[in-house]
Scaffold this motif. Structure first.
Motif, PDB file in Angstrom:
ATOM      1  N   ALA A   1      -7.535   1.959  -8.061  1.00 15.33           N
ATOM      2  CA  ALA A   1      -6.060   1.777  -8.076  1.00 15.33           C
ATOM      3  C   ALA A   1      -5.417   1.990  -6.713  1.00 15.33           C
ATOM      4  O   ALA A   1      -4.225   2.276  -6.623  1.00 15.33           O
ATOM      5  CB  ALA A   1      -5.401   2.662  -9.140  1.00 15.33           C
TER       6      ALA A   1
ATOM      7  N   GLY B   1      -4.186   0.337  -3.522  1.00 14.65           N
ATOM      8  CA  GLY B   1      -3.860  -0.910  -2.847  1.00 14.65           C
ATOM      9  C   GLY B   1      -2.591  -1.514  -3.392  1.00 14.65           C
ATOM     10  O   GLY B   1      -2.080  -1.091  -4.433  1.00 14.65           O
ATOM     11  N   GLY B   2      -2.091  -2.494  -2.669  1.00 18.65           N
ATOM     12  CA  GLY B   2      -0.848  -3.127  -3.083  1.00 18.65           C
ATOM     13  C   GLY B   2      -0.959  -4.644  -3.088  1.00 18.65           C
ATOM     14  O   GLY B   2       0.042  -5.354  -3.125  1.00 18.65           O
TER      15      GLY B   2
ATOM     16  N   SER C   1      -1.790  -2.180  -7.489  1.00 16.11           N
ATOM     17  CA  SER C   1      -3.189  -2.418  -7.750  1.00 16.11           C
ATOM     18  C   SER C   1      -3.450  -3.220  -9.035  1.00 16.11           C
ATOM     19  O   SER C   1      -4.472  -3.903  -9.139  1.00 16.11           O
ATOM     20  CB  SER C   1      -3.927  -1.081  -7.843  1.00 16.11           C
TER      21      SER C   1
ATOM     22  N   THR D   1      -1.691   1.127 -14.542  1.00 14.52           N
ATOM     23  CA  THR D   1      -1.261   2.475 -14.189  1.00 14.52           C
ATOM     24  C   THR D   1      -0.413   2.374 -12.932  1.00 14.52           C
ATOM     25  O   THR D   1      -0.581   1.468 -12.130  1.00 14.52           O
ATOM     26  CB  THR D   1      -2.437   3.444 -13.932  1.00 14.52           C
ATOM     27  N   ASP D   2       0.515   3.317 -12.813  1.00 15.38           N
ATOM     28  CA  ASP D   2       1.475   3.298 -11.710  1.00 15.38           C
ATOM     29  C   ASP D   2       1.475   4.684 -11.074  1.00 15.38           C
ATOM     30  O   ASP D   2       1.980   5.640 -11.656  1.00 15.38           O
ATOM     31  CB  ASP D   2       2.853   2.931 -12.267  1.00 15.38           C
ATOM     32  N   THR D   3       0.857   4.780  -9.901  1.00 17.04           N
ATOM     33  CA  THR D   3       0.799   6.029  -9.156  1.00 17.04           C
ATOM     34  C   THR D   3       1.839   6.010  -8.038  1.00 17.04           C
ATOM     35  O   THR D   3       2.404   7.034  -7.674  1.00 17.04           O
ATOM     36  CB  THR D   3      -0.621   6.210  -8.573  1.00 17.04           C
ATOM     37  N   GLY D   4       2.063   4.777  -7.531  1.00 19.35           N
ATOM     38  CA  GLY D   4       3.067   4.594  -6.477  1.00 19.35           C
ATOM     39  C   GLY D   4       3.700   3.214  -6.570  1.00 19.35           C
ATOM     40  O   GLY D   4       4.273   2.737  -5.605  1.00 19.35           O
ATOM     41  N   GLY D   5       3.527   2.577  -7.717  1.00 14.69           N
ATOM     42  CA  GLY D   5       4.146   1.253  -7.904  1.00 14.69           C
ATOM     43  C   GLY D   5       3.240   0.208  -8.525  1.00 14.69           C
ATOM     44  O   GLY D   5       3.625  -0.948  -8.671  1.00 14.69           O
ATOM     45  N   SER D   6       2.037   0.595  -8.902  1.00 12.75           N
ATOM     46  CA  SER D   6       1.025  -0.392  -9.309  1.00 12.75           C
ATOM     47  C   SER D   6       1.261  -1.099 -10.629  1.00 12.75           C
ATOM     48  O   SER D   6       0.530  -2.024 -10.964  1.00 12.75           O
ATOM     49  CB  SER D   6      -0.355   0.245  -9.326  1.00 12.75           C
TER      50      SER D   6
ATOM     51  N   PHE E   1      -6.422   9.039 -10.201  1.00 16.37           N
ATOM     52  CA  PHE E   1      -6.206   8.740  -8.773  1.00 16.37           C
ATOM     53  C   PHE E   1      -5.465   9.954  -8.203  1.00 16.37           C
ATOM     54  O   PHE E   1      -6.059  10.818  -7.576  1.00 16.37           O
ATOM     55  CB  PHE E   1      -5.432   7.424  -8.665  1.00 16.37           C
TER      56      PHE E   1
ATOM     57  N   TYR F   1       1.958   9.207   0.956  1.00 17.93           N
ATOM     58  CA  TYR F   1       0.659   8.933   1.578  1.00 17.93           C
ATOM     59  C   TYR F   1      -0.018  10.187   2.143  1.00 17.93           C
ATOM     60  O   TYR F   1      -1.017  10.110   2.835  1.00 17.93           O
ATOM     61  CB  TYR F   1       0.770   7.786   2.598  1.00 17.93           C
TER      62      TYR F   1
ATOM     63  N   ARG G   1      -8.813   6.718   2.217  1.00 21.00           N
ATOM     64  CA  ARG G   1      -7.949   7.679   1.511  1.00 21.00           C
ATOM     65  C   ARG G   1      -8.645   9.027   1.342  1.00 21.00           C
ATOM     66  O   ARG G   1      -8.016  10.077   1.438  1.00 21.00           O
ATOM     67  CB  ARG G   1      -7.568   7.134   0.141  1.00 21.00           C
TER      68      ARG G   1
ATOM     69  N   ASP H   1       5.446  -0.285  -0.254  1.00 19.70           N
ATOM     70  CA  ASP H   1       5.669   0.618  -1.389  1.00 19.70           C
ATOM     71  C   ASP H   1       6.963   1.420  -1.250  1.00 19.70           C
ATOM     72  O   ASP H   1       7.224   2.328  -2.040  1.00 19.70           O
ATOM     73  CB  ASP H   1       4.483   1.588  -1.533  1.00 19.70           C
TER      74      ASP H   1
HETATM   75  N1  GLN Z   1       0.221   0.663  -3.487  1.00 13.81           N
HETATM   76  C1  GLN Z   1       0.163   2.048  -3.798  1.00 13.81           C
HETATM   77  C2  GLN Z   1      -1.095   2.630  -3.202  1.00 13.81           C
HETATM   78  O1  GLN Z   1      -1.825   1.924  -2.630  1.00 13.81           O
HETATM   79  C3  GLN Z   1       0.269   2.276  -5.275  1.00 13.81           C
HETATM   80  C4  GLN Z   1      -1.007   2.376  -6.017  1.00 13.81           C
HETATM   81  C5  GLN Z   1      -0.853   2.690  -7.485  1.00 13.81           C
HETATM   82  O2  GLN Z   1       0.262   2.837  -8.002  1.00 13.81           O
HETATM   83  N2  GLN Z   1      -1.978   2.836  -8.143  1.00 13.81           N
HETATM   84  O3  GLN Z   1      -1.349   3.787  -3.304  1.00 13.81           O
END
Ligand code: GLN
Length: 362
Positions: free
Chosen positions: A5, A7-8, A33, A52-57, A85, A189, A236, A305
């Motif tokens: 997960a 990436g964007g 992602s 799933t959405d960790t930062g916008g996915s 994640f 980040y 990461r 993001d």
């Molecule tokens: N684009 C963000 C990242 O790369 C969001 C990823 C996410 O929500 N899983 O971390």
């Protein structure tokens, strides 16, 4: 999906990138992602999908592919069965063709699960019930910090139009401020890789996923982790290990945690003045696969993001819905951010906005 997960754009998928169904001559990314979920729904290969959405996915791929995606409140859905994640940010949610399907899906997905101690015991409302309800008197906040000078003109104009649509339904538009917005990306980040490096330390090839054998046990670990993690995941893990290491912990991780609290406080203050926040989902539309400007420096990808990560840092729910097409015929999207555990108000307003926008899926 992008591996683990992260990436964007879906270009970090182990199997190669999914192609956005809106592509014309050149293949475009579906966002990430959860780009595969978004593309499959947009191309009518399925009724709905999960992400799933960790930062916008959930929201960003939904935006790139012209579909609806909701990141529920942290704790609304169980994450049992999902590889972690960043545990303090991760949340599962539906990706659907319209707002009604999102309400139906979320109702089915939400609720307490003894197998995820962060899942909430709060009752799950009947989200479908609020669709079509009046939004007169609702206060919609528009954050000034989300409109930098360089904001894409088409996105800015759709944002204004969306605000007008809500206004003509009787909602009141109120300017708000989220002053710590500029720190959201750096904080995300730091925190997300820190948690990822800790979570993925368990990934040893013994029980789950890939196993690459070796002569000794240590070789099995090393071989599995060498082959099993792609370049972005390794980056990461290294960033996360660095910010958690003795000597840097206070300067980066601890500092980021403190600023995260300030970002959450911004939302608490804003929600004293409004019931929902309206903002773009992404500062860009879908771009080409292997786009140089996005890929030569990972930071350029991370910058996309900008509008999504604060919501995760604050644990809030937010729904992205398509609002129109840009000059290239590519979908653009807006998100409605709600108070914690108030997905109902989001659905109510999103349903009205969806009708007024009249976005026609391809
Ligand atoms: N684009 C963000 C990242 O790369 C969001 C990823 C996410 O929500 N899983 O971390």
């Amino acid at each position: 999906m992008d591996e683990f997960a992260m990436g964007g754009s879906n270009e970090h998928s182990f199997y190669g990138p999914v192609i956005n169904p809106y592509s014309k001559e050149k293949p475009l990314v579906p966002g990430g992602s959860s780009g595969g979920s978004a593309a499959a729904v947009a191309a009518d290969m399925c009724a709905a999908a999960t992400g799933t959405d960790t930062g916008g996915s959930i929201r960003q791929p939904a935006a790139f592919c012209g579909i609806v995606g909701i990141k529920p409140t942290y704790g609304r859905c169980s994450r049992w069965g999902i590889m972690a994640f960043a545990s303090s940010l991760d949340q599962a949610g539906p990706m659907t063709k319209d707002v009604t399907d999102a309400a139906l899906m979320l109702k089915a997905m939400a609720g307490y699960d003894a197998k995820d101690s962060t899942s909430s015991k709060l009752p799950v409302p009947d989200f479908e019930k609020v669709l079509g309800q009046d939004i007169r008197g609702l206060k919609i906040g528009v954050p000034q910090e989300y409109r930098p000078d360089g904001l894409n003109a088409e996105i800015a104009s759709y944002w204004d139009k969306a605000a007008e649509m809500l206004q003509s339904r009787g909602a009141e538009i109120v300017p708000i401020s989220l002053p710590h917005t500029k720190y959201a990306l750096p904080v995300y980040y730091i925190i997300a890789p820190a948690e990822a490096s800790s979570n993925l330390a368990r990934y040893d090839g013994i029980r789950y996923g890939l196993r690459v054998n070796g002569e000794k046990l240590d070789d099995l670990y090393v071989n599995t982790r060498t082959e099993g993690f792609g370049a972005e995941v390794k980056r990461r893990i290294m960033i996360g290990t660095y910010v958690l290491s003795a000597g840097y912990y206070d300067a980066y991780y601890l500092k980021a945690q403190k600023v995260r609290r300030l970002i959450k406080n911004d939302f608490d203050d804003a929600f004293k003045k409004c019931d929902l926040i309206l903002a773009p989902t992404s500062p860009v539309a879908a771009f080409e696969i292997s786009d140089k400007s996005m890929n030569e420096n990972p930071i350029n990808m991370y910058l996309n993001d900008i509008f999504t990560v604060s919501v995760n840092l604050a644990g809030l729910p937010a729904l992205s819905l398509p609002i129109g097409l840009n000059h290239d015929g590519l979908p653009l999207a807006m998100q409605l951010i709600g108070k914690a555990f108030d997905e109902e108000t989001i659905f109510k307003a999103a349903y009205g906005l969806e009708q007024d926008a009249g976005f026609e899926r391809k």
